[in-house]
Design a protein around this motif. Structure first.
Motif, PDB file in Angstrom:
ATOM      1  N   ALA A 778     -38.223  44.975  24.896  1.00  0.00           N
ATOM      2  CA  ALA A 778     -37.476  46.230  24.890  1.00  0.00           C
ATOM      3  C   ALA A 778     -36.041  45.914  25.305  1.00  0.00           C
ATOM      4  O   ALA A 778     -35.785  44.893  25.952  1.00  0.00           O
ATOM      5  N   PRO A 779     -35.089  46.769  24.964  1.00  0.00           N
ATOM      6  CA  PRO A 779     -33.714  46.546  25.405  1.00  0.00           C
ATOM      7  C   PRO A 779     -33.609  46.529  26.931  1.00  0.00           C
ATOM      8  O   PRO A 779     -34.301  47.304  27.611  1.00  0.00           O
ATOM      9  N   LEU A 780     -32.739  45.674  27.447  1.00  0.00           N
ATOM     10  CA  LEU A 780     -32.596  45.567  28.899  1.00  0.00           C
ATOM     11  C   LEU A 780     -32.189  46.897  29.524  1.00  0.00           C
ATOM     12  O   LEU A 780     -32.671  47.259  30.600  1.00  0.00           O
ATOM     13  N   ASP A 781     -31.307  47.617  28.866  1.00  0.00           N
ATOM     14  CA  ASP A 781     -30.851  48.891  29.423  1.00  0.00           C
ATOM     15  C   ASP A 781     -32.003  49.872  29.583  1.00  0.00           C
ATOM     16  O   ASP A 781     -32.061  50.628  30.563  1.00  0.00           O
ATOM     17  N   ALA A 782     -32.927  49.866  28.633  1.00  0.00           N
ATOM     18  CA  ALA A 782     -34.059  50.793  28.702  1.00  0.00           C
ATOM     19  C   ALA A 782     -34.982  50.424  29.858  1.00  0.00           C
ATOM     20  O   ALA A 782     -35.439  51.305  30.611  1.00  0.00           O
ATOM     21  N   ILE A 783     -35.269  49.132  30.013  1.00  0.00           N
ATOM     22  CA  ILE A 783     -36.132  48.704  31.119  1.00  0.00           C
ATOM     23  C   ILE A 783     -35.470  49.023  32.455  1.00  0.00           C
ATOM     24  O   ILE A 783     -36.115  49.546  33.383  1.00  0.00           O
ATOM     25  N   THR A 784     -34.171  48.737  32.550  1.00  0.00           N
ATOM     26  CA  THR A 784     -33.440  48.984  33.795  1.00  0.00           C
ATOM     27  C   THR A 784     -33.442  50.464  34.137  1.00  0.00           C
ATOM     28  O   THR A 784     -33.581  50.849  35.305  1.00  0.00           O
ATOM     29  N   SER A 785     -33.304  51.300  33.127  1.00  0.00           N
ATOM     30  CA  SER A 785     -33.289  52.746  33.356  1.00  0.00           C
ATOM     31  C   SER A 785     -34.608  53.224  33.943  1.00  0.00           C
ATOM     32  O   SER A 785     -34.631  54.069  34.847  1.00  0.00           O
ATOM     33  N   ALA A 788     -34.782  52.168  37.571  1.00  0.00           N
ATOM     34  CA  ALA A 788     -33.879  52.961  38.404  1.00  0.00           C
ATOM     35  C   ALA A 788     -34.448  54.334  38.702  1.00  0.00           C
ATOM     36  O   ALA A 788     -34.123  54.950  39.728  1.00  0.00           O
ATOM     37  N   THR A 789     -35.330  54.807  37.819  1.00  0.00           N
ATOM     38  CA  THR A 789     -35.895  56.153  37.971  1.00  0.00           C
ATOM     39  C   THR A 789     -37.141  56.164  38.857  1.00  0.00           C
ATOM     40  O   THR A 789     -37.432  57.175  39.509  1.00  0.00           O
ATOM     41  N   ASP A 791     -38.812  54.430  41.949  1.00  0.00           N
ATOM     42  CA  ASP A 791     -38.593  53.539  43.086  1.00  0.00           C
ATOM     43  C   ASP A 791     -39.805  52.671  43.397  1.00  0.00           C
ATOM     44  O   ASP A 791     -39.657  51.500  43.759  1.00  0.00           O
ATOM     45  N   GLN A 792     -41.014  53.242  43.300  1.00  0.00           N
ATOM     46  CA  GLN A 792     -42.199  52.472  43.664  1.00  0.00           C
ATOM     47  C   GLN A 792     -42.448  51.321  42.690  1.00  0.00           C
ATOM     48  O   GLN A 792     -42.849  50.230  43.090  1.00  0.00           O
ATOM     49  N   VAL A 793     -42.202  51.573  41.409  1.00  0.00           N
ATOM     50  CA  VAL A 793     -42.348  50.497  40.427  1.00  0.00           C
ATOM     51  C   VAL A 793     -41.258  49.458  40.629  1.00  0.00           C
ATOM     52  O   VAL A 793     -41.511  48.247  40.599  1.00  0.00           O
ATOM     53  N   ARG A 794     -40.052  49.914  40.849  1.00  0.00           N
ATOM     54  CA  ARG A 794     -38.943  48.986  41.085  1.00  0.00           C
ATOM     55  C   ARG A 794     -39.226  48.106  42.299  1.00  0.00           C
ATOM     56  O   ARG A 794     -38.921  46.908  42.294  1.00  0.00           O
ATOM     57  N   ALA A 795     -39.841  48.687  43.344  1.00  0.00           N
ATOM     58  CA  ALA A 795     -40.125  47.915  44.557  1.00  0.00           C
ATOM     59  C   ALA A 795     -41.076  46.759  44.273  1.00  0.00           C
ATOM     60  O   ALA A 795     -40.977  45.702  44.924  1.00  0.00           O
ATOM     61  N   LEU A 796     -41.995  46.925  43.334  1.00  0.00           N
ATOM     62  CA  LEU A 796     -42.917  45.836  43.003  1.00  0.00           C
ATOM     63  C   LEU A 796     -42.164  44.609  42.518  1.00  0.00           C
ATOM     64  O   LEU A 796     -42.543  43.465  42.814  1.00  0.00           O
ATOM     65  N   PHE A 797     -41.096  44.846  41.760  1.00  0.00           N
ATOM     66  CA  PHE A 797     -40.315  43.731  41.225  1.00  0.00           C
ATOM     67  C   PHE A 797     -39.214  43.292  42.197  1.00  0.00           C
ATOM     68  O   PHE A 797     -38.978  42.093  42.380  1.00  0.00           O
ATOM     69  N   ASP A 798     -38.531  44.252  42.829  1.00  0.00           N
ATOM     70  CA  ASP A 798     -37.490  43.887  43.799  1.00  0.00           C
ATOM     71  C   ASP A 798     -38.063  43.097  44.960  1.00  0.00           C
ATOM     72  O   ASP A 798     -37.411  42.187  45.498  1.00  0.00           O
ATOM     73  N   ASN A 799     -39.291  43.433  45.363  1.00  0.00           N
ATOM     74  CA  ASN A 799     -39.922  42.755  46.496  1.00  0.00           C
ATOM     75  C   ASN A 799     -40.781  41.570  46.071  1.00  0.00           C
ATOM     76  O   ASN A 799     -41.546  41.030  46.873  1.00  0.00           O
ATOM     77  N   ALA A 800     -40.673  41.198  44.794  1.00  0.00           N
ATOM     78  CA  ALA A 800     -41.301  39.970  44.270  1.00  0.00           C
ATOM     79  C   ALA A 800     -42.822  39.986  44.305  1.00  0.00           C
ATOM     80  O   ALA A 800     -43.449  38.932  44.397  1.00  0.00           O
TER      81      ALA A 800
END
Length: 828
Positions: A778-785, A788-789, A791-800
């Motif tokens: 998928a486009p990087l912008d779409a995944i990033t969006s 960003a929306t 937080d709990q999913v983002r934390a899985l990746f931000d926290n490795a």
């Protein structure tokens, strides 16, 4: 409340309590750190680190190491052997060490140090630990066994004939009533324990606050101490956490876990009161002082070095995955396939899918969550309620009853099943009765000999197949009843508008477009095993630990409905007129595929279905041959016979490997991975971002299937690196308790996680500890969006906890998520 006794006064006077009251929120925060444990009848994989997911991977594992002495990785020998074999390179170690430069001066220094490092021990201590060390008696075990035995009776769901406690009462009140008259602690040498219990406040929070005041735990170490106390009875704490999880899904709450924490704190205080004059008080005062400056999230040097090795191992696996994906794949297909088979994304489906495509070039396989987008409660015949056929993150949207085509016969069959239920309950009462059990063992026991022989040779099953138990041999065909009606005071069935909505969501999620085949098979999955408490754990996690049969049949029925198709057409989702949907079930233990409702398939499609079934049979034989060596089946054996025999062998501790080995999740069109041998280690989800308007499907992918896959991956990781804490030990020693879980032996805490036999073959791990690599085209912008929306999913990746990789339009993995919504090129 009765005034405190002299023993309590003594402890209070000789300690210096830090506070007189601990906020309820502090106790509740400790409870939030406990991951839920699903019961055996619908056991699903869960991330055992769930309550610590807000912390980075390293900090969370360091916290568990300091708190309970949990291993964060496999021993250093495993990684050193991988380095010697070349699977782990010096470059991998250099890259991992760069992220933790304080662990060692360089790679050679790292390798030298890990060879001599000792085990990392728990730093958080409890009164039970101190009492054990001072007196020489294992008071920690005494406390655990006492509370665990009581909890087994309290939480029991129908296994016990007699119950020693009242499950209708609040947990703390029920425990306090029994503990205030139980003389066992006094007999074991814990004087005044019953008096201590009687003096406790009625309110569990007030009782916990009183206990903490007596214990004098410093505020700086309170969180770590409360976590440690809960983990001492981590199994039953996890069961209580599951009760809370279930209630919250339905908009309610449950405070059984908070009350259990109060029980454990009262035991801690009771140990201090009863053993104060035996040197425990002084040693406890010294021990609790160490909590003031303890930060359990900081990994000690030895643990930090092990985590460098683990990180390097992850990098090596990621490197191999990227290379494998780069070298595989085929061109995007343009012709309409003869048939499409939609399998669950489960890693076990990858093997069968690959072989099916090998033997039938005109068949296309797709991956989708095994509940096929229909989250329902499926109610079997003659039952008033059923199980949730959906992921643990969801609640059923509809109730669907099982029915027979012949309504008259349905009434007869339901009556027969109810009668058999009454007979079995009466027989169980006779078999388990205090007096009648002697009659059972004597004259009746010998009558079981033929059954024992036939079960031993696999001619019969130790227990009936649940789906057909008590039904006899009905002539009419069973299936889901989608008609709207009532059942047991609730609405059942699925209204037309809801059917259209469910079908639209499923078809969009599968990325089915104008190439939809004339024959589409929804293949759910389940496992055939006997005498296996963890059998539901081998079923479909997306179906709540049940087989995917009901979901597949419901989805097929909905998509075949002309009214539904008309509704889909009005939404721009055209299903070709000649397309027929069929339901099937993939048995992951035997790799046989059973097709349902053949009588509903039009004559025009029966030859096509017969050809597909033949291809599935050939693919099953190839899949069994591929899996046989890993199961210990020799080349001189008939793989088909040997694999199927495991499914009926009641002595078999390892009927199949389940999801052991899972290490990747790929969301992309199938042609990106078709022809690539992913070794049954990858979740494969069909996804074409070009058909995903507004990237709604991408958002659903990252917030649901990826999260579920992370639970599976991390459960296998934890059960592998430390089966003592995160797993359930040796299957041979298991005893089922309360229909909820297992004990290892005849006493102790409820075990969590996977058995040792599910991750280890006796010589080496069959699941290697690798954090899941999520690959998305998928486009990087779409995944990033999306990140960003949510937080709990983002934390899985931000926290490795997981690794995220992006696949480009050319099918190569070119970007890696670096955290904080930033990306880096893979070749960098």
């Amino acid at each position: 409340m009765t005034p405190p006794r002299s023993g309590t006064d003594t402890v209070t006077t000789r300690t210096t309590p830090v506070r007189t009251e601990v906020p309820r929120g502090t106790l509740e925060a400790a409870c939030e750190r406990i991951a839920p444990l699903w019961p055996l009848d619908h056991f699903v994989a869960v991330n055992p680190y769930l309550g610590l997911a807000e912390q980075p991977f390293e900090e969370a594992l360091a916290t568990l190491s300091a708190t309970i002495g949990a291993r964060a990785t496999l021993p250093a020998d495993f990684y050193l052997a991988a380095f010697e074999e070349g699977r782990l390179t010096r470059d991998d170690l250099v890259a991992a060490l760069a992220a933790r430069p304080r662990a060692a001066a360089d790679v050679d220094d790292l390798l030298a140090r890990v060879r001599v490092d000792g085990d990392v021990e728990a730093a958080v201590v409890t009164v039970a630990d101190v009492a054990t060390a001072v007196t020489g008696n294992d008071w920690g075990r005494v406390a655990t066994e006492q509370v665990a035995a009581w909890a087994a009776a309290y939480f029991d769901t129908g296994m016990a004939m007699w119950r020693s406690t009242d499950p209708e009462r609040p947990l703390f009140a029920a425990w306090r009533e029994e503990a205030s008259i139980d003389r066992t602690p006094d007999v074991l040498g814990l004087r005044g324990f019953r008096t201590h219990v009687r003096d406790l406040p009625d309110d569990p929070v007030a009782a916990a606050q009183r206990a903490l005041s007596l214990l004098g735990v410093p505020r700086e170490g309170l969180d770590a101490y409360l976590h440690r106390v809960l983990l001492r009875l981590g199994g039953w704490a996890s069961h209580a956490a599951w009760r809370r999880w279930e209630q919250r899904l339905r908009g309610g709450d449950d405070d059984a876990l908070l009350q259990l924490l109060a029980v454990l704190l009262c035991w801690e205080a009771g140990l201090l009161v009863g053993l104060a004059d035996r040197g425990v008080l002084g040693q406890w005062q010294e021990a609790r002082a160490t909590l003031v400056h303890l930060d359990p999230a900081i990994a000690p040097p030895a643990l930090s070095r092990l985590l460098v090795l683990q990180d390097a191992f992850d990098r090596a696996e990621q490197r191999r995955l990227v290379a494998r994906l780069r070298s595989g794949g085929t061109a995007a297909p343009s012709d309409r396939p003869a048939a499409q088979a939609v399998f669950c994304i489960d890693v076990r489906s990858e093997v069968l899918r690959r072989h099916l495509e090998d033997v039938a070039d005109d068949v296309e396989t797709l991956g989708f969550a095994g509940f096929f987008g229909v989250p329902v409660e499926y109610v079997p015949l003659a039952h008033e309620a059923g199980g949730a056929q959906c992921p643990a993150l969801l609640t059923p949207s509809h109730v669907v009853r099982e029915s027979l085509a012949d309504r008259v016969e349905q009434g007869q069959v339901e009556e027969r099943r109810r009668m058999w239920g009454h007979v079995r309950r009466a027989w169980k009462s006779f078999k388990m009765g205090a007096i009648t059990c002697f009659s059972f063992v004597g004259p009746v026991g010998l009558a079981y000999l033929p059954k024992l022989v036939s079960d031993t040779f696999g001619w019969t099953r130790p227990v009936p197949v649940p789906d057909t138990d008590g039904l006899g041999r009905p002539q009419s065909r069973r299936g889901p009843d989608l008609a709207v009606g009532g059942h047991a005071g609730r609405m059942s069935g699925i209204p037309l508008e809801d059917r259209v909505e469910l079908a639209a969501g499923a078809l969009r999620g599968m990325s089915l477009g104008d190439r939809t085949a004339p024959l589409v098979v929804f293949a759910g999955h389940g496992a055939s095993t006997v005498n296996n408490p963890y059998d539901t754990g081998l079923h479909c996690g997306a179906c709540g630990g049940h087989t995917g049969e009901a979901n597949a049949r419901i989805a097929a029925a909905i998509c075949n409905d002309p009214a539904v198709r008309a509704g889909l057409a009005s939404r721009g989702l055209e299903i070709p007129d000649d397309t027929v949907f069929v339901a099937a079930l993939h048995d992951t233990t035997t790799d046989d595929v059973r097709v349902f409702d053949r009588h509903l398939v039009p004559t025009s499609h029966r030859d096509r279905l017969a050809e597909l079934e033949d291809a599935l049979a050939r693919a099953g034989r190839a899949a069994r041959a591929e899996r046989a060596p890993r199961l210990g089946i020799g080349s001189d054996e008939d793989a088909d016979t040997a694999v199927r025999r495991r499914s009926t062998d009641w002595a078999q501790v390892r009927p199949e490997w389940g999801l052991a080995g899972c290490r990747a999740f790929v969301a992309a069109p199938r042609h990106r991975t078709r022809g690539t041998d992913l070794q049954g280690q990858s979740f494969l989800h069909e996804y074409d971002w070009r058909r995903d308007e507004g990237f709604a499907v991408l958002e659903l992918l990252l917030t649901a299937p990826v999260v579920v896959a992370s639970w599976i991956s991390l459960q296998y990781y934890a059960s592998t690196v430390d089966n003592r804490v995160h797993g359930s030990g040796n299957k041979v020693l298991h005893n089922v308790v309360g229909k909820l879980g297992v004990l290892e032996g005849n006493a102790g805490d409820l075990r969590v996680g996977l058995p040792q036999q599910s991750v280890h073959d006796g010589e080496r791990p069959q699941h290697e500890p690798v954090r899941l690599n999520v690959v998305v085209e998928a486009p990087l912008d779409a995944i990033t969006s999306v990140l960003a929306t949510h937080d709990q999913v983002r934390a899985l990746f931000d926290n490795a906890w997981l690794h995220l990789l992006a696949m480009g339009d050319d099918g190569t993995v070119s970007y890696r998520y670096a955290g904080d919504l930033h990306w880096e090129r893979v070749d960098a």
